[in-house]
Scaffold this motif. Sequence first.
Motif, PDB file in Angstrom:
ATOM      1  N   ILE A  52      13.466   8.534   8.581  1.00  0.00           N
ATOM      2  CA  ILE A  52      13.118   9.938   8.756  1.00  0.00           C
ATOM      3  C   ILE A  52      14.176  10.755   8.024  1.00  0.00           C
ATOM      4  O   ILE A  52      15.340  10.791   8.423  1.00  0.00           O
ATOM      5  CB  ILE A  52      13.075  10.335  10.250  1.00  0.00           C
ATOM      6  N   VAL A  53      13.774  11.396   6.937  1.00  0.00           N
ATOM      7  CA  VAL A  53      14.702  12.136   6.083  1.00  0.00           C
ATOM      8  C   VAL A  53      14.660  13.616   6.458  1.00  0.00           C
ATOM      9  O   VAL A  53      13.573  14.218   6.466  1.00  0.00           O
ATOM     10  CB  VAL A  53      14.342  11.954   4.592  1.00  0.00           C
ATOM     11  N   PRO A  54      15.795  14.231   6.783  1.00  0.00           N
ATOM     12  CA  PRO A  54      15.811  15.664   7.128  1.00  0.00           C
ATOM     13  C   PRO A  54      15.187  16.515   6.020  1.00  0.00           C
ATOM     14  O   PRO A  54      15.433  16.295   4.833  1.00  0.00           O
ATOM     15  CB  PRO A  54      17.315  15.971   7.270  1.00  0.00           C
ATOM     16  N   ASN A  55      14.348  17.442   6.440  1.00  0.00           N
ATOM     17  CA  ASN A  55      13.665  18.378   5.543  1.00  0.00           C
ATOM     18  C   ASN A  55      12.648  17.710   4.610  1.00  0.00           C
ATOM     19  O   ASN A  55      12.110  18.357   3.714  1.00  0.00           O
ATOM     20  CB  ASN A  55      14.674  19.176   4.700  1.00  0.00           C
ATOM     21  N   VAL A  56      12.416  16.431   4.810  1.00  0.00           N
ATOM     22  CA  VAL A  56      11.431  15.700   4.002  1.00  0.00           C
ATOM     23  C   VAL A  56      10.392  15.042   4.898  1.00  0.00           C
ATOM     24  O   VAL A  56       9.195  15.157   4.682  1.00  0.00           O
ATOM     25  CB  VAL A  56      12.110  14.630   3.108  1.00  0.00           C
ATOM     26  N   GLY A  57      10.867  14.359   5.942  1.00  0.00           N
ATOM     27  CA  GLY A  57       9.966  13.667   6.846  1.00  0.00           C
ATOM     28  C   GLY A  57      10.043  12.159   6.673  1.00  0.00           C
ATOM     29  O   GLY A  57      10.948  11.627   6.013  1.00  0.00           O
ATOM     30  N   PRO A  58       9.079  11.440   7.239  1.00  0.00           N
ATOM     31  CA  PRO A  58       9.110   9.983   7.191  1.00  0.00           C
ATOM     32  C   PRO A  58       8.838   9.452   5.779  1.00  0.00           C
ATOM     33  O   PRO A  58       7.970   9.957   5.063  1.00  0.00           O
ATOM     34  CB  PRO A  58       7.972   9.569   8.134  1.00  0.00           C
ATOM     35  N   LYS A  59       9.597   8.440   5.392  1.00  0.00           N
ATOM     36  CA  LYS A  59       9.421   7.774   4.104  1.00  0.00           C
ATOM     37  C   LYS A  59       9.561   6.267   4.321  1.00  0.00           C
ATOM     38  O   LYS A  59      10.214   5.824   5.262  1.00  0.00           O
ATOM     39  CB  LYS A  59      10.477   8.234   3.091  1.00  0.00           C
ATOM     40  N   VAL A  60       8.933   5.515   3.434  1.00  0.00           N
ATOM     41  CA  VAL A  60       9.126   4.064   3.462  1.00  0.00           C
ATOM     42  C   VAL A  60      10.557   3.782   3.018  1.00  0.00           C
ATOM     43  O   VAL A  60      11.014   4.268   1.981  1.00  0.00           O
ATOM     44  CB  VAL A  60       8.132   3.346   2.528  1.00  0.00           C
ATOM     45  N   ARG A  61      11.261   3.012   3.823  1.00  0.00           N
ATOM     46  CA  ARG A  61      12.666   2.743   3.538  1.00  0.00           C
ATOM     47  C   ARG A  61      12.794   1.690   2.446  1.00  0.00           C
ATOM     48  O   ARG A  61      12.135   0.652   2.489  1.00  0.00           O
ATOM     49  CB  ARG A  61      13.377   2.247   4.800  1.00  0.00           C
ATOM     50  N   GLY A  62      13.628   1.981   1.465  1.00  0.00           N
ATOM     51  CA  GLY A  62      13.912   0.998   0.432  1.00  0.00           C
ATOM     52  C   GLY A  62      15.114   0.151   0.796  1.00  0.00           C
ATOM     53  O   GLY A  62      15.847   0.439   1.746  1.00  0.00           O
ATOM     54  N   GLN A  72       0.837  -1.197   0.000  1.00  0.00           N
ATOM     55  CA  GLN A  72       0.000   0.000   0.000  1.00  0.00           C
ATOM     56  C   GLN A  72       0.879   1.258   0.000  1.00  0.00           C
ATOM     57  O   GLN A  72       0.518   2.281  -0.582  1.00  0.00           O
ATOM     58  CB  GLN A  72      -0.914   0.006   1.231  1.00  0.00           C
ATOM     59  N   TYR A  73       1.996   1.154   0.701  1.00  0.00           N
ATOM     60  CA  TYR A  73       3.023   2.183   0.656  1.00  0.00           C
ATOM     61  C   TYR A  73       4.293   1.496   0.160  1.00  0.00           C
ATOM     62  O   TYR A  73       4.687   0.466   0.700  1.00  0.00           O
ATOM     63  CB  TYR A  73       3.279   2.783   2.043  1.00  0.00           C
ATOM     64  N   THR A  74       4.918   2.050  -0.847  1.00  0.00           N
ATOM     65  CA  THR A  74       6.095   1.418  -1.424  1.00  0.00           C
ATOM     66  C   THR A  74       7.351   2.232  -1.115  1.00  0.00           C
ATOM     67  O   THR A  74       7.275   3.362  -0.621  1.00  0.00           O
ATOM     68  CB  THR A  74       5.948   1.263  -2.950  1.00  0.00           C
ATOM     69  N   ALA A  75       8.501   1.639  -1.390  1.00  0.00           N
ATOM     70  CA  ALA A  75       9.781   2.275  -1.082  1.00  0.00           C
ATOM     71  C   ALA A  75       9.833   3.689  -1.663  1.00  0.00           C
ATOM     72  O   ALA A  75       9.539   3.913  -2.837  1.00  0.00           O
ATOM     73  CB  ALA A  75      10.921   1.436  -1.642  1.00  0.00           C
ATOM     74  N   GLY A  76      10.189   4.630  -0.791  1.00  0.00           N
ATOM     75  CA  GLY A  76      10.293   6.026  -1.204  1.00  0.00           C
ATOM     76  C   GLY A  76       9.048   6.846  -0.966  1.00  0.00           C
ATOM     77  O   GLY A  76       9.097   8.082  -1.018  1.00  0.00           O
ATOM     78  N   ASP A  77       7.913   6.201  -0.704  1.00  0.00           N
ATOM     79  CA  ASP A  77       6.676   6.948  -0.454  1.00  0.00           C
ATOM     80  C   ASP A  77       6.795   7.754   0.837  1.00  0.00           C
ATOM     81  O   ASP A  77       7.257   7.237   1.869  1.00  0.00           O
ATOM     82  CB  ASP A  77       5.485   5.991  -0.318  1.00  0.00           C
ATOM     83  N   ARG A  78       6.353   9.007   0.781  1.00  0.00           N
ATOM     84  CA  ARG A  78       6.295   9.827   1.988  1.00  0.00           C
ATOM     85  C   ARG A  78       5.112   9.396   2.842  1.00  0.00           C
ATOM     86  O   ARG A  78       4.028   9.089   2.327  1.00  0.00           O
ATOM     87  CB  ARG A  78       6.174  11.301   1.628  1.00  0.00           C
ATOM     88  N   LEU A  79       5.322   9.383   4.142  1.00  0.00           N
ATOM     89  CA  LEU A  79       4.268   9.055   5.098  1.00  0.00           C
ATOM     90  C   LEU A  79       3.905  10.348   5.820  1.00  0.00           C
ATOM     91  O   LEU A  79       4.474  10.693   6.855  1.00  0.00           O
ATOM     92  CB  LEU A  79       4.754   7.981   6.079  1.00  0.00           C
ATOM     93  N   ILE A  80       2.951  11.073   5.239  1.00  0.00           N
ATOM     94  CA  ILE A  80       2.589  12.391   5.743  1.00  0.00           C
ATOM     95  C   ILE A  80       1.688  12.235   6.967  1.00  0.00           C
ATOM     96  O   ILE A  80       0.658  11.559   6.914  1.00  0.00           O
ATOM     97  CB  ILE A  80       1.884  13.200   4.644  1.00  0.00           C
TER      98      ILE A  80
END
Length: 223
Positions: free
Chosen positions: A63-73, A25-33
Amino acid sequence: MLQREAAPLRTQLVARLREDIIEGQYTAGDRLIEKNLEATYGVSRTVVREALRQLESEQLVEIVPNVGPKVRGLTYDDVVHLYQVRAALESAACRLAAESASLEGVDGLRRAYEHLHDHAAQESVADLIVEKNKFYDALIEASGNPIIGEMLANVQARIAQLRYITLGTPDRTPHMLAEIRAIVDAIEASDPEAAVAASIAHVESAAGIAKQHVAHLRSAPVG
């Protein structure tokens, strides 16, 4: 929307997000807003942040700085290393089971395999993973070493999305069942070397598919 159950909402959200990531449902690189997650699952921002921190510790989220949480690839090297660890853990469990499993433990392992075999053709990939996890539960029980189970569960969580790829590959199911039967037969025969060899062969088969998939994604053109 999550329901008000006995389990804390954070625990429910962690399980639900983990499942949604595993199932794609959420794939690698997707932001988790966070706002979107609050609305989707009907929980507070505090619960969302606690859940994301838990999934970050499991390395399913970054957790990517200045981006936020993302699904880790997973990188190609990640896949190689994770399957190496999986092979080491599963083969250790198989060796222990072949050396010292009780009759009850071996019977439980055989029943778990037979149940997997009897239902594999009718199951979705998601259900097949559930049934295969039950086999691993029986294997860890037969091995007598629950710490291996805890470590293996962590590895399986890291490669969960790839398990959908490997088990969903055409013709993989009959090969997977044959590989697991070889493991069970060796443990029943109290043959630790054969059990180890069968276990490593099983993991290497899955690893080959996973590495091919990740290599293809890496080489695919962008745009």
